[in-house]
Enzyme design. Structure first.
Site, PDB file in Angstrom:
ATOM      1  N   TYR A   1      26.083 -25.335 120.298  1.00  0.00           N
ATOM      2  CA  TYR A   1      25.633 -23.992 120.538  1.00  0.00           C
ATOM      3  C   TYR A   1      24.401 -23.844 119.869  1.00  0.00           C
ATOM      4  O   TYR A   1      24.121 -24.269 118.766  1.00  0.00           O
ATOM      5  CB  TYR A   1      26.799 -23.312 119.672  1.00  0.00           C
ATOM      6  CG  TYR A   1      26.443 -21.748 119.248  1.00  0.00           C
ATOM      7  CD1 TYR A   1      25.703 -20.986 119.976  1.00  0.00           C
ATOM      8  CD2 TYR A   1      27.175 -21.038 118.260  1.00  0.00           C
ATOM      9  CE1 TYR A   1      25.355 -19.639 119.567  1.00  0.00           C
ATOM     10  CE2 TYR A   1      26.868 -19.873 117.990  1.00  0.00           C
ATOM     11  CZ  TYR A   1      26.112 -19.174 118.715  1.00  0.00           C
ATOM     12  OH  TYR A   1      25.678 -17.690 118.547  1.00  0.00           O
TER      13      TYR A   1
ATOM     14  N   ILE B   1      29.988 -17.050 126.692  1.00  0.00           N
ATOM     15  CA  ILE B   1      30.494 -16.802 125.687  1.00  0.00           C
ATOM     16  C   ILE B   1      29.941 -15.407 125.080  1.00  0.00           C
ATOM     17  O   ILE B   1      28.987 -15.371 124.467  1.00  0.00           O
ATOM     18  CB  ILE B   1      30.273 -17.899 124.573  1.00  0.00           C
ATOM     19  CG1 ILE B   1      31.064 -19.144 125.229  1.00  0.00           C
ATOM     20  CG2 ILE B   1      30.982 -17.541 123.099  1.00  0.00           C
ATOM     21  CD1 ILE B   1      31.058 -20.247 124.502  1.00  0.00           C
TER      22      ILE B   1
ATOM     23  N   ARG C   1      18.799 -17.627 114.570  1.00  0.00           N
ATOM     24  CA  ARG C   1      19.839 -17.178 113.476  1.00  0.00           C
ATOM     25  C   ARG C   1      19.658 -18.757 112.597  1.00  0.00           C
ATOM     26  O   ARG C   1      19.833 -18.722 111.403  1.00  0.00           O
ATOM     27  CB  ARG C   1      21.163 -17.147 114.135  1.00  0.00           C
ATOM     28  CG  ARG C   1      21.336 -15.832 114.499  1.00  0.00           C
ATOM     29  CD  ARG C   1      22.764 -15.369 114.846  1.00  0.00           C
ATOM     30  NE  ARG C   1      23.333 -14.937 113.550  1.00  0.00           N
ATOM     31  CZ  ARG C   1      24.024 -13.854 113.262  1.00  0.00           C
ATOM     32  NH1 ARG C   1      24.160 -12.985 114.352  1.00  0.00           N
ATOM     33  NH2 ARG C   1      24.590 -13.585 112.249  1.00  0.00           N
TER      34      ARG C   1
ATOM     35  N   LYS D   1      26.339 -23.853 124.782  1.00  0.00           N
ATOM     36  CA  LYS D   1      26.302 -22.473 124.748  1.00  0.00           C
ATOM     37  C   LYS D   1      24.774 -22.150 124.273  1.00  0.00           C
ATOM     38  O   LYS D   1      24.542 -22.513 123.250  1.00  0.00           O
ATOM     39  CB  LYS D   1      27.107 -21.890 123.702  1.00  0.00           C
ATOM     40  CG  LYS D   1      27.088 -20.162 123.400  1.00  0.00           C
ATOM     41  CD  LYS D   1      27.800 -19.798 122.331  1.00  0.00           C
ATOM     42  CE  LYS D   1      27.428 -18.344 122.068  1.00  0.00           C
ATOM     43  NZ  LYS D   1      28.201 -17.538 120.905  1.00  0.00           N
TER      44      LYS D   1
ATOM     45  N   TYR E   1      19.587 -23.699 108.352  1.00  0.00           N
ATOM     46  CA  TYR E   1      18.767 -23.664 107.109  1.00  0.00           C
ATOM     47  C   TYR E   1      18.468 -24.952 106.831  1.00  0.00           C
ATOM     48  O   TYR E   1      16.901 -25.340 106.540  1.00  0.00           O
ATOM     49  CB  TYR E   1      19.697 -23.171 105.925  1.00  0.00           C
ATOM     50  CG  TYR E   1      18.964 -22.963 104.546  1.00  0.00           C
ATOM     51  CD1 TYR E   1      18.063 -21.937 104.527  1.00  0.00           C
ATOM     52  CD2 TYR E   1      18.984 -23.961 103.589  1.00  0.00           C
ATOM     53  CE1 TYR E   1      17.104 -21.906 103.479  1.00  0.00           C
ATOM     54  CE2 TYR E   1      18.205 -24.151 102.472  1.00  0.00           C
ATOM     55  CZ  TYR E   1      17.424 -22.902 102.395  1.00  0.00           C
ATOM     56  OH  TYR E   1      16.549 -22.604 101.205  1.00  0.00           O
TER      57      TYR E   1
ATOM     58  N   THR F   1      29.957 -17.203 115.496  1.00  0.00           N
ATOM     59  CA  THR F   1      29.005 -16.456 114.728  1.00  0.00           C
ATOM     60  C   THR F   1      29.371 -14.834 114.500  1.00  0.00           C
ATOM     61  O   THR F   1      29.486 -14.344 113.722  1.00  0.00           O
ATOM     62  CB  THR F   1      27.601 -16.268 115.452  1.00  0.00           C
ATOM     63  OG1 THR F   1      26.989 -17.609 115.459  1.00  0.00           O
ATOM     64  CG2 THR F   1      26.518 -15.428 114.802  1.00  0.00           C
TER      65      THR F   1
END
Length: 291
Positions: free
Chosen positions: A136, A206, A141, A164, A110, A47
């Site tokens: 992740y 991370i 987001r 993560k 999305y 990201t």
């Protein structure tokens, strides 16, 4: 047996741009700085690396270049996640063949996906990468969240080797540790939760902040894991304002501004991200004696 790609601080590396293109000279310098500063892994095309704005050719180029420059000195983890499974699978195959030590795969965003679809997504990536996938989860987001129970299924089926977790819910994180902590590596996806994750048995972070303060983040981890927990907490709390400042607007806008102010690379971003406005980052760097 638990498979661990790295323990400690892995830097979610920014992708420098110049005149709209990837700036490979600056990218090499950034990688060298990270290795010199003692980080334990480098994550390319996550990201923070603006992977969602890179073409497939660009993403392949950055991954291949990062593998070449790291040259086995630290593990190189390639970001391959996408809302398009076929794209993610292609990148997973590419990165694995090029020699990436691990793959970071964000949940499909999305279009989200059903629980069954998300499980199949990770299973498919694992099949083409020898089980090197770190799941992740960043629901702020992506609009979708992996539950502890879903993590449990992924672990039980041997689909992932790491997690993560970037959801700001320590109670839920604790449930994930209870279900998966002995089976896979679990990393904080938020700098400001590094110590809480370590206290639960996490393998590190991370990190976005380590783009700018890699040695500090590594020292916090080292102090904690060597039993100097009080000193680790003092250092962590001292830099907490800095860590939070890097998320004062959407990542990686602030961290790229810091990198630009420090002369590490240009601050160019790709739309829909735009340049950081104001002088708050400059003030923050000065407050911490970085400039």
């Amino acid at each position: 047996m638990k498979k661990t790609i790295f323990k400690g601080i892995g830097t979610a590396l920014i992708t420098p741009f110049r005149e709209g293109k990837v700036d490979y000279v600056s990218l090499a310098n950034l990688i060298e700085l990270q290795i010199f500063s003692g980080v334990d892994a480098i994550i390319a095309c996550g990201t923070t690396g603006e992977a969602s704005t890179l073409s497939i050719a660009e993403q392949e180029g950055v991954i291949k270049f990062a593998i070449k420059i790291t040259a086995g000195r630290v593990p190189l983890i390639a970001g391959v996640g996408s809302n398009d499974y076929q794209k993610a699978k292609h990148l997973a195959e590419f990165a694995s063949k090029e020699g990436a030590d691990g793959l970071l795969a964000v949940t499909p965003y999305y279009n989200k996906g059903t629980e069954k679809g998300i499980l199949q997504y990770y299973s498919g990536l694992a099949n083409v990468s020898e089980g090197k996938v770190i799941a992740y989860n960043v629901p702020t987001r992506t609009g979708v969240s992996i539950t502890p129970e879903m993590y449990g299924k992924l672990c039980d089926e041997g689909v992932i080797c790491g997690i993560k977790e970037a959801k700001n819910d320590m109670a839920e994180a604790a449930r994930t540790f209870a279900l998966c902590g002995e089976k896979v590596s679990i990393y904080s996806g938020n700098d400001n939760l590094l110590l809480p994750f370590l206290s639960l048995g996490g393998d590190g972070c991370i990190s976005v902040a380590s783009n700018i303060i890699p040695s500090v983040m590594r020292e916090i981890y080292t102090l904690y894991t060597e039993g100097e927990k009080e000193e680790a907490a003092k250092l962590f709390l001292h830099y907490l304002k800095f860590m939070d400042g890097l998320f004062s607007v959407v990542n990686p806008v602030p961290v790229k501004k810091c990198a630009e102010l420090l002369g590490m690379c240009g601050g160019d971003l790709r739309l829909p991200l735009t340049e950081y406005e104001g002088d708050a980052m400059e003030k923050l760097l000065k407050e911490y004696g970085l400039i």
